[in-house]
Design an enzyme around this catalytic site. Structure first.
Site, PDB file in Angstrom:
ATOM      1  CG  HIS A 230      -1.905   1.080   1.269  1.00  0.00           C
ATOM      2  ND1 HIS A 230      -3.070   1.057   0.553  1.00  0.00           N
ATOM      3  CD2 HIS A 230      -1.896   2.258   1.934  1.00  0.00           C
ATOM      4  CE1 HIS A 230      -3.742   2.162   0.774  1.00  0.00           C
ATOM      5  NE2 HIS A 230      -3.048   2.912   1.609  1.00  0.00           N
TER       6      HIS A 230
ATOM      7  CE1 TYR B 104       1.169   3.138  -5.349  1.00  0.00           C
ATOM      8  CE2 TYR B 104       2.405   4.157  -3.568  1.00  0.00           C
ATOM      9  CZ  TYR B 104       1.258   4.060  -4.328  1.00  0.00           C
ATOM     10  OH  TYR B 104       0.214   4.893  -4.067  1.00  0.00           O
TER      11      TYR B 104
ATOM     12  CB  SER C  46      -8.462   1.838  -3.321  1.00  0.00           C
ATOM     13  OG  SER C  46      -7.243   1.543  -2.663  1.00  0.00           O
ATOM     14  CG  HIS C  47     -10.513   3.341   2.621  1.00  0.00           C
ATOM     15  ND1 HIS C  47     -11.102   3.595   3.819  1.00  0.00           N
ATOM     16  CD2 HIS C  47      -9.182   3.489   2.838  1.00  0.00           C
ATOM     17  CE1 HIS C  47     -10.179   3.905   4.713  1.00  0.00           C
ATOM     18  NE2 HIS C  47      -9.004   3.846   4.144  1.00  0.00           N
TER      19      HIS C  47
ATOM     20  CG  HIS D 247      -8.224  -4.963   1.741  1.00  0.00           C
ATOM     21  ND1 HIS D 247      -7.899  -4.535   0.471  1.00  0.00           N
ATOM     22  CD2 HIS D 247      -7.733  -6.214   1.847  1.00  0.00           C
ATOM     23  CE1 HIS D 247      -7.236  -5.507  -0.144  1.00  0.00           C
ATOM     24  NE2 HIS D 247      -7.122  -6.530   0.667  1.00  0.00           N
TER      25      HIS D 247
ATOM     26  CD  GLN E 288      -8.316   3.198   9.693  1.00  0.00           C
ATOM     27  OE1 GLN E 288      -9.292   2.875   9.047  1.00  0.00           O
ATOM     28  NE2 GLN E 288      -7.086   3.138   9.228  1.00  0.00           N
TER      29      GLN E 288
ATOM     30  CG  ASP F 116      -3.397  12.271   4.814  1.00  0.00           C
ATOM     31  OD1 ASP F 116      -3.934  12.288   5.937  1.00  0.00           O
ATOM     32  OD2 ASP F 116      -3.515  11.341   4.010  1.00  0.00           O
TER      33      ASP F 116
ATOM     34  N   GLY G  90      -1.758   8.699  -8.180  1.00  0.00           N
ATOM     35  CA  GLY G  90      -2.869   7.786  -7.974  1.00  0.00           C
ATOM     36  C   GLY G  90      -2.552   6.789  -6.897  1.00  0.00           C
ATOM     37  CG  ASN G  91      -4.582   3.970  -4.036  1.00  0.00           C
ATOM     38  OD1 ASN G  91      -5.688   3.448  -4.003  1.00  0.00           O
ATOM     39  ND2 ASN G  91      -3.640   3.649  -3.190  1.00  0.00           N
TER      40      ASN G  91
ATOM     41  CB  SER H  65      -6.209  -1.190  -4.312  1.00  0.00           C
ATOM     42  OG  SER H  65      -6.821  -2.163  -3.503  1.00  0.00           O
TER      43      SER H  65
END
Lengths: 233, 745, 91
Positions: free
Chosen positions: B50, B53, B95-96, B98, B241, B269, B536-537, B539
């Site tokens: 995560h 990478y 993404s979130h 999971h 969380q 952040d 970007g991200n 997952s």
């Protein structure tokens, strides 16, 4: 006309009200932080929408104890004009400036959509530009907008014409299908006995420019301007 | 501290933190000694997929990142593009996945929280949200539960922030039955001079923590996000969380107020891996070191160890690097907004990330070792055998469909989960707050005005997992092409993209093949359409019990309308207007909604994509936008031409809610009506403008076909002399509107 | 001064529609629990208070309910006092 827009922690329509008043209606508007206690010199106080204090416990329950609310109470008692929109309406009922309570929508969901409202009292400072029975198109955006009040108060408010706005069809029929949240008697906005404090769930500040969907909000905010400038309905 | 170094070595405890033996050895080499438990924890989170990478870096390097409009490219909290007039737009998708599988409401809510803080860290005011969601079929109870929870979570968090959720996409498919996806995008607006970086610059400057207090929530969240979901996943619930949107709202206002004071040097952040990643990343970017004292961190739980504090993923926290001696400015702002604030350390010059507990050093590692020296894997890619077994849906089969009841099929499609009206979703989102939403959800892209200018910003988020499964390269490219087409259909010029790549376990060669091919397709499309990638991200590990999700590359795109008065919308405007189809790319039933819903099969070969034709189509439409000759404009996508035309009718102005269309030509009716293809846009224009529309299309080399006319309220489609579809539009609208509410009640 | 724990139950008055309760009941019925005849959803609050006596703690809790914790227009509350136990969590 000089207008105060109160900012509570968690208010999120404060900038929208400010923008609508200044840019679209040419009103002299100022932000007032909730910790301030001096609101002298204003003609109108707006309690804007949002989630003051996260709407924790109950919407509006904590904001009513903000220092500025003491001054708003006094301002209202002296006849000053107070407009509570959405969360502002919730704060006004929690503070006892208006009767009743705003409960979770009957569909249990937050609802953001355009609604149509019938003006049932055009003789208030907030509706002086309107005709009786006129239908306004204004958006709602709330999860707790189902108005509730005991039956004696309801009768008194009904009889005295203090129910200013009801959700209705485009033809002006305040039927079940036109009610977005299960509000008692389709109530969308009411005034106090003296007629100088109005609470409404729909957002007039979101409808002052055709670019974002409509201009019917001017009927409400513009009425205030007229009233203040003329000094009467 | 409970865990001793001897125990770590003896019991190979790094494995419990998700580190491989070779990775542990690499850490030993980098440090020149054994790491202690806290240090090992810090490496395990920053070297998780995560954050690190590890499996994606190589492929991602092939994406184009340069362009005229790019002010900040990948590597920062979010990318930034130039809008002109001294204004800039920052945007990112994340993404979130999971977390929503465990707790949909909080999983989605904290997903919003994280992406909003990324945008905030860039110095921008967040102005809008979008979502890209995937669930299993709504017929089953679990996907319904996850779907309604995720929508409520996005609403609960986003609405409270006063951020409009203006667009998105939602698909339901068996491929996501056990692995739902939740990708969220945030867009922020700022002036050029306000662009902020996540840097721990200026030796001696203070490291401050602003926002919520720190608890044990979410420890090892990103390690969790880097594993397959197994049967034990519900037991991992502590990794989820809980969000507090009220504090996030205060954090937004406080950070923007601080922005105006010039005492803040860097902002980061605190998301995945909390204090560890934010400190390491800011120091690493600035080429400095950082030291902090965990006893200075405001805590909300008792008996927290340095390990807990360093790895906590408590939400609504920001790391600020503040000019030395100006801490009081930050403290005053925090006090006004009722937020926790603490000076927890300072910037150093030795490149080390040193953690104290009072006077004792509990961790000391090179910042760069955490952020830049994670191992990079070049996984094996192997074309999965299923791809070679795919067959186009044959001619005979198509011919046999000719005599079906096409009206019935159209109604089935319109009421189906993937094509029905999304109103049930977006009416739960406050999509109007901030009063900038000019084109609300339901259009091809959302358009926001930029107050004080004549400009508009168009935003869209797109992806098609089914196509990508059937053809990974084209699926990756098509996500970019569809996003661009959606932006163009509102009159916006595409500027840049952010991506979110949702795949299975990359250590499996077949999955890595899908990933590498999709990224290659995405890169080619970005080059062809002039939209670089700003970040970007990724997952990975979206798998349960060995079965991966559809490979789902999602593209978030932003575009610019110089004159918002020239915007276009989907709905027909006047009866009698001429309906014209621009573009004539190849169409196919493979992977289409028709194949899925009506024929009940996933298979076949999805339509090919010609990127040159796509670019020409976009240019042609933008040219017509400038000439103001179009009345409406709509991308032809899922469900094919019949569904696209119906959507134009549903959104039509009063008296322009019908169509009378003649489809002729060389393809059989089911193909003409329902086959899907890229690079097609249906427009309408006033009759005197038709010649100009045709001429301008031809100049750009775009095939053009006149389909028919806008009608007042009847929807009819003819094929040669046959009536294929003839129905009152109100009846079709009812099927379309009732689809999702029926399935959810 | 002694510490007391006040366990406060806040419910909508019986005359006020509780759509949440209705929704919960409906879903229980769909699950086959036909024995469930009605559901009302309320709030439970736990406060740790300092007071001179149990009566004092009760009066204080009552005051807090009237002032803020419950809305007398639509809600009613019930207070139960318990000896102060180990505090859960942190601040």
């Amino acid at each position: 006309m000089k207008c105060a827009v109160v900012v509570f922690p968690g208010s999120n329509c404060d900038a929208d009200v400010y923008h609508a008043l200044t840019d679209d209606l040419g009103v002299d508007a100022h932000y007032v932080w909730h910790r301030e206690s001096d609101i002298t010199g204003y003609d109108v106080v707006v309690l804007p929408g949002g989630f003051s204090y996260g709407d924790y416990l109950r919407a509006g329950a904590i904001a009513r104890f903000s220092p500025v609310m003491v001054s708003v109470q006094r301002f209202a008692q002296r006849g000053g004009l107070v407009l509570g929109i959405c969360n502002g309406f919730q704060i006004l009922v929690e503070a006892g400036l208006l009767p009743g309570a705003l409960l979770k929508n009957d569909n249990l969901q937050f609802r953001c959509e355009w609604t149509t409202l019938r003006v049932d009292n055009h003789c208030t400072p907030f509706t002086s530009r309107c005709r009786k029975g006129q239908v306004l198109s204004l958006p709602i955006a709330h999860g707790e907008g189902r108005y509730h009040v005991d039956s004696d108060t309801l009768k008194e408010w009904n009889d005295a014409g203090r129910i200013v706005f009801r959700y209705a069809t485009a033809e002006g029929d305040a039927c079940r299908e036109a009610n977005p949240n299960g509000s008692l008697h389709n109530i969308a906005g009411i005034v106090n006995r003296e007629g100088n404090v109005l609470g409404m769930m729909p957002h007039p500040e979101r409808a002052t420019n055709s670019l974002v969907g409509g201009e019917d909000g001017r009927w409400v905010l513009g009425s205030l301007v007229d009233y203040v400038e003329r000094g009467c309905v | 501290m409970a865990v001793r170094t001897e125990d770590i070595i003896h019991n190979c405890l790094w494995q419990e933190l998700g580190l491989k033996d070779s990775e542990y050895e690499r850490i030993e080499r980098l440090l020149g000694r054994h790491p202690n438990w806290t240090e090992l924890g810090m490496f395990s989170v920053l070297w998780s997929e995560h954050c690190g990478y590890k499996h994606s870096k190589t492929a991602l390097q092939s994406l184009p990142t340069q362009g005229e409009a790019i002010l900040v490219g990948p590597g920062e909290n979010a990318g930034v593009v130039d809008l002109g007039h001294g204004l800039a737009l920052t945007f990112k998708v994340e993404s979130h996945n999971h977390p929503i599988a465990i707790e949909p409401y909080q999983g989605a809510a904290t997903g919003i929280g994280g992406i909003v803080r990324d945008i905030l860290a860039m110095g921008a005011r967040p102005i809008a949200l979008l979502d890209s969601l995937r669930f299993g079929p709504l017929e089953a109870p679990w996907p319904r539960h996850i779907f309604s929870g995720v929508v409520a979570g996005i609403a609960g968090y986003g609405n409270c922030l006063g951020l409009p959720t203006v667009g998105g996409e939602t698909y339901f498919d068996e491929g996501y039955a056990h692995n739902p996806l939740c990708n969220v995008m945030c867009v922020g607006l700022m002036r050029h001079e306000d662009i902020q970086r996540g840097v721990a610059a200026g030796v001696g400057n203070s490291v401050m923590l602003l926002g919520h207090s720190t608890g044990r929530d979410g420890i090892h969240g990103c390690t969790f996000a880097s594993e397959e979901l197994g049967e034990n996943s519900p037991d991992r619930r502590p990794a989820v969380q809980v969000g507090d949107p009220f504090v996030e709202k205060l954090l937004i206002e406080a950070c923007l107020e601080l922005q105006r004071t010039d005492v803040v040097v860097g902002v980061q952040d605190m998301g995945a891996a909390g204090i560890t990643s934010s400190c390491a990343e800011t120091a690493s970017r600035a080429g400095t070191g950082i030291e902090i004292d965990v006893t200075k961190v405001p805590l909300r739980e008792k008996n927290m160890t340095p390990y807990d504090i360093m790895l906590s993923e408590s939400q609504e926290r920001m790391l600020l690097i503040v000019e030395r001696g100006k801490e009081n400015v930050v403290e005053e702002v925090a006090e006004r907004w009722g937020l926790h604030v603490a000076t927890i350390g300072r910037v150093t010059d030795d490149g080390l990330f040193r953690v104290y507990e009072g006077s004792e050093i509990v961790a000391e590692v090179p910042a760069r070792a955490l952020t830049d020296q994670a191992p990079i894997y070049r996984p094996l890619a192997e074309r999965p055998t299923y791809l070679d077994q795919l067959q186009p849906i044959d001619e005979k089969r198509v011919q046999s469909l000719t005599d079906r009841d096409h009206l019935k099929d159209l109604k089935t499609l319109l009421g189906s989960a993937n094509l029905a009206s999304r109103r049930w979703i977006y009416q739960q989102y406050d999509h109007m707050v901030r009063t900038d939403t000019v084109i609300p959800p339901g259009g091809d892209a959302a358009v926001l005005r930029v107050k004080g200018t004549s400009m508009g910003v168009a935003v869209s988020v797109d992806g098609n997992g089914r196509y990508t499964y059937l053809d990974p390269y084209t699926g990756g490219a098509a996500a970019v092409a569809e996003a661009a087409r959606n932006i163009v259909c509102t009159g916006g010029r595409p500027l840049a993209i952010t991506n979110c790549l949702n795949f299975g376990n990359p250590e499996k060669p077949g999955i890595y093949y899908q990933f590498a091919e999709a990224v290659r397709g995405m890169g080619d499309a970005c080059r062809a359409l002039g939209t670089p990638v700003t970040g970007g991200n990724v997952s990975f590990y979206n798998e349960s019990d060995g079965k991966a999700v559809y490979p789902t590359p999602v593209v978030g795109m932003v575009g610019l309308l110089l004159d918002i008065e020239k915007r276009l919308t989907v709905g027909f405007k006047r009866a009698g207007d001429i309906i014209v189809l621009l573009g004539d790319g190849p169409v196919a039933l493979g992977g289409s909604e028709y194949a899925q819903r009506i024929l009940n099969e996933l298979g076949g070969i999805p339509p090919a994509l010609d990127l040159e034709a796509e670019a020409a189509l976009c240019e042609a439409v933008l040219d017509m936008v400038q000439a103001r000759i179009l009345s409406s404009c709509h991308d032809v996508s899922d469900g094919g031409l019949a569904v696209a035309l119906a959507e134009c009718a549903f959104r039509g102005d009063a008296g322009a809610t019908g169509a009378k269309v003649h489809l002729e030509g060389d393809v059989a009716p089911p193909l003409a009506l329902f086959a899907e293809g890229h690079s097609r846009i249906v427009v309408s224009c006033a009759p005197p403008k038709v010649d100009e529309v045709v001429r301008r299309a031809q100049v750009k080399g775009v095939p053009v076909r006149i389909l028919g006319q806008v009608a007042s309220e009847r929807f009819s489609i003819f094929w040669a002399d046959d009536i294929l579809i003839d129905e009152d539009t109100n009846e079709l609208t009812r099927c379309w509107q009732e689809g999702i509410p029926c399935m959810m009640s | 001064m002694v510490e007391y724990r006040a366990l406060i139950k806040v419910m909508l008055k019986p005359t006020v529609l509780d759509p949440q309760g209705v929704a919960v009941r409906n879903s229980l019925l769909t699950m086959g629990y036909e024995a469930v005849k009605s559901v009302r959803v309320g709030k439970h609050l736990e406060l740790t208070l300092e007071a001179n006596s149990e009566n004092g703690a009760y009066c204080l809790a009552q005051e807090l309910c009237d002032e803020l914790l419950a809305n007398p227009v639509v809600e009613e509350y019930h207070i139960e006092l318990a000896p102060a136990g180990e505090e859960k969590g942190g601040t």
